[in-house]
Motif scaffolding. Structure first.
Motif, PDB file in Angstrom:
ATOM      1  N   GLU A  39       0.999  -1.101  -0.174  1.00  0.00           N
ATOM      2  CA  GLU A  39      -0.096   0.023  -0.119  1.00  0.00           C
ATOM      3  C   GLU A  39       0.869   1.260   0.191  1.00  0.00           C
ATOM      4  O   GLU A  39       0.544   2.234  -0.526  1.00  0.00           O
ATOM      5  CB  GLU A  39      -0.884  -0.032   1.192  1.00  0.00           C
ATOM      6  N   ASP A  40       2.142   1.315   0.820  1.00  0.00           N
ATOM      7  CA  ASP A  40       2.911   2.493   0.751  1.00  0.00           C
ATOM      8  C   ASP A  40       3.946   2.344  -0.012  1.00  0.00           C
ATOM      9  O   ASP A  40       5.032   3.026   0.111  1.00  0.00           O
ATOM     10  CB  ASP A  40       3.284   2.473   2.353  1.00  0.00           C
ATOM     11  N   CYS A  41       3.911   1.592  -1.247  1.00  0.00           N
ATOM     12  CA  CYS A  41       5.087   1.367  -2.197  1.00  0.00           C
ATOM     13  C   CYS A  41       5.274   2.865  -2.851  1.00  0.00           C
ATOM     14  O   CYS A  41       4.622   3.665  -2.891  1.00  0.00           O
ATOM     15  CB  CYS A  41       4.657   0.772  -3.311  1.00  0.00           C
ATOM     16  N   VAL A  42       6.823   2.975  -2.859  1.00  0.00           N
ATOM     17  CA  VAL A  42       7.423   4.163  -3.523  1.00  0.00           C
ATOM     18  C   VAL A  42       8.447   3.714  -4.607  1.00  0.00           C
ATOM     19  O   VAL A  42       9.039   2.985  -4.405  1.00  0.00           O
ATOM     20  CB  VAL A  42       8.181   5.081  -2.634  1.00  0.00           C
ATOM     21  N   HIS A  55       6.786   8.235  -7.545  1.00  0.00           N
ATOM     22  CA  HIS A  55       5.280   7.459  -7.817  1.00  0.00           C
ATOM     23  C   HIS A  55       4.980   6.976  -6.370  1.00  0.00           C
ATOM     24  O   HIS A  55       5.824   6.340  -5.872  1.00  0.00           O
ATOM     25  CB  HIS A  55       5.095   6.392  -8.659  1.00  0.00           C
ATOM     26  N   ALA A  56       4.035   7.385  -5.693  1.00  0.00           N
ATOM     27  CA  ALA A  56       3.840   6.795  -4.146  1.00  0.00           C
ATOM     28  C   ALA A  56       2.530   6.337  -4.165  1.00  0.00           C
ATOM     29  O   ALA A  56       1.369   6.981  -4.580  1.00  0.00           O
ATOM     30  CB  ALA A  56       3.984   8.355  -3.291  1.00  0.00           C
ATOM     31  N   GLY A  57       2.308   5.287  -3.412  1.00  0.00           N
ATOM     32  CA  GLY A  57       1.051   4.506  -3.163  1.00  0.00           C
ATOM     33  C   GLY A  57       0.999   3.378  -4.290  1.00  0.00           C
ATOM     34  O   GLY A  57       1.574   3.258  -5.135  1.00  0.00           O
ATOM     35  N   LYS A  58       0.188   2.218  -3.591  1.00  0.00           N
ATOM     36  CA  LYS A  58      -0.106   1.116  -4.628  1.00  0.00           C
ATOM     37  C   LYS A  58      -0.696   1.434  -5.888  1.00  0.00           C
ATOM     38  O   LYS A  58      -0.152   0.867  -6.958  1.00  0.00           O
ATOM     39  CB  LYS A  58      -0.914   0.279  -3.869  1.00  0.00           C
ATOM     40  N   ALA A  59      -1.604   2.362  -5.896  1.00  0.00           N
ATOM     41  CA  ALA A  59      -2.199   2.495  -7.344  1.00  0.00           C
ATOM     42  C   ALA A  59      -1.104   3.167  -8.250  1.00  0.00           C
ATOM     43  O   ALA A  59      -1.286   2.742  -9.388  1.00  0.00           O
ATOM     44  CB  ALA A  59      -3.626   3.448  -6.896  1.00  0.00           C
ATOM     45  N   ALA A  60      -0.768   4.012  -7.902  1.00  0.00           N
ATOM     46  CA  ALA A  60       0.470   4.740  -8.586  1.00  0.00           C
ATOM     47  C   ALA A  60       1.516   3.900  -9.229  1.00  0.00           C
ATOM     48  O   ALA A  60       1.814   3.679 -10.567  1.00  0.00           O
ATOM     49  CB  ALA A  60       1.035   5.939  -7.915  1.00  0.00           C
ATOM     50  N   CYS A  61       1.938   3.001  -8.187  1.00  0.00           N
ATOM     51  CA  CYS A  61       3.222   1.945  -8.728  1.00  0.00           C
ATOM     52  C   CYS A  61       2.499   0.955  -9.538  1.00  0.00           C
ATOM     53  O   CYS A  61       3.027   0.587 -10.547  1.00  0.00           O
ATOM     54  CB  CYS A  61       3.903   1.632  -7.230  1.00  0.00           C
ATOM     55  N   GLU A 117       9.467  -0.492  -2.154  1.00  0.00           N
ATOM     56  CA  GLU A 117      10.327   0.643  -2.678  1.00  0.00           C
ATOM     57  C   GLU A 117      11.151   0.030  -3.993  1.00  0.00           C
ATOM     58  O   GLU A 117      11.523  -1.209  -4.058  1.00  0.00           O
ATOM     59  CB  GLU A 117      11.423   0.942  -1.669  1.00  0.00           C
TER      60      GLU A 117
END
Length: 124
Positions: A39-42, A55-61, A117
Motif C-alpha cells: 500500500e505504501d510503495c514508492v 510515484h507513491a502509493g499502491k495505485a500509482a506504482c 520501494e
C-alpha cells in the motif's frame, strides 16, 4: 539470467517475490502486481532525467508498472538478480519497440511480503 541469493529464509521469500515481479515484465502480464505491491510503495523512476519521477502509493506504482509491462514490442532481459534479506538488485536491459535498448538497475525493498520501494537507474 543469474540469480544470487543468500541462504537466509527472508532472502528466499524476497527472491520469490522478485521472480514473480520479473515474470510480469517477461510475460507482459501485470495481473500479479496487485498482490506483489504494498500500500505504501514508492517508486523513483528512471525518467525524466536527472532524478526521475516519484510515484507513491499502491495505485500509482501498479499503474506505472502495468504501463511498462504492456508496452507493445518491448522486452526486458533480466541479466542478474541479487537478493539479501529484504533487499534485491535487478540488473536488466530494456529493448524498446524501435530496437534500441538501454541498461539499468532497480534497487528493490520488500516488507511484509510486498514490494515497498523501487529505485530505478539507467546507464547514460
Amino acid at each position: 539470467m543469474s540469480s544470487i541469493i543468500d541462504s537466509h529464509p527472508e532472502s528466499r521469500r524476497t527472491a520469490e517475490i522478485m521472480r514473480r515481479f520479473n515474470d510480469v515484465f517477461q510475460l507482459h502480464e501485470p495481473s500479479a502486481l496487485a498482490e506483489l505491491v504494498g500500500e505504501d510503495c514508492v517508486i523513483e523512476n528512471t525518467v525524466p532525467a536527472p532524478d526521475g519521477a516519484r510515484h507513491a502509493g499502491k495505485a500509482a506504482c501498479v499503474g506505472l508498472w502495468t504501463a511498462i509491462a504492456t508496452q507493445p514490442g518491448t522486452r526486458f532481459d533480466i541479466e542478474e538478480t541479487f537478493v539479501a534479506g529484504e533487499r534485491a538488485t535487478i540488473r536488466w536491459r530494456y529493448w524498446m519497440a524501435d530496437g534500441n535498448s538501454l541498461r539499468g538497475v532497480n534497487l528493490m525493498r520488500v516488507e511484509g511480503g510486498r514490494i515497498v520501494e523501487a529505485m530505478g537507474y539507467v546507464k547514460g
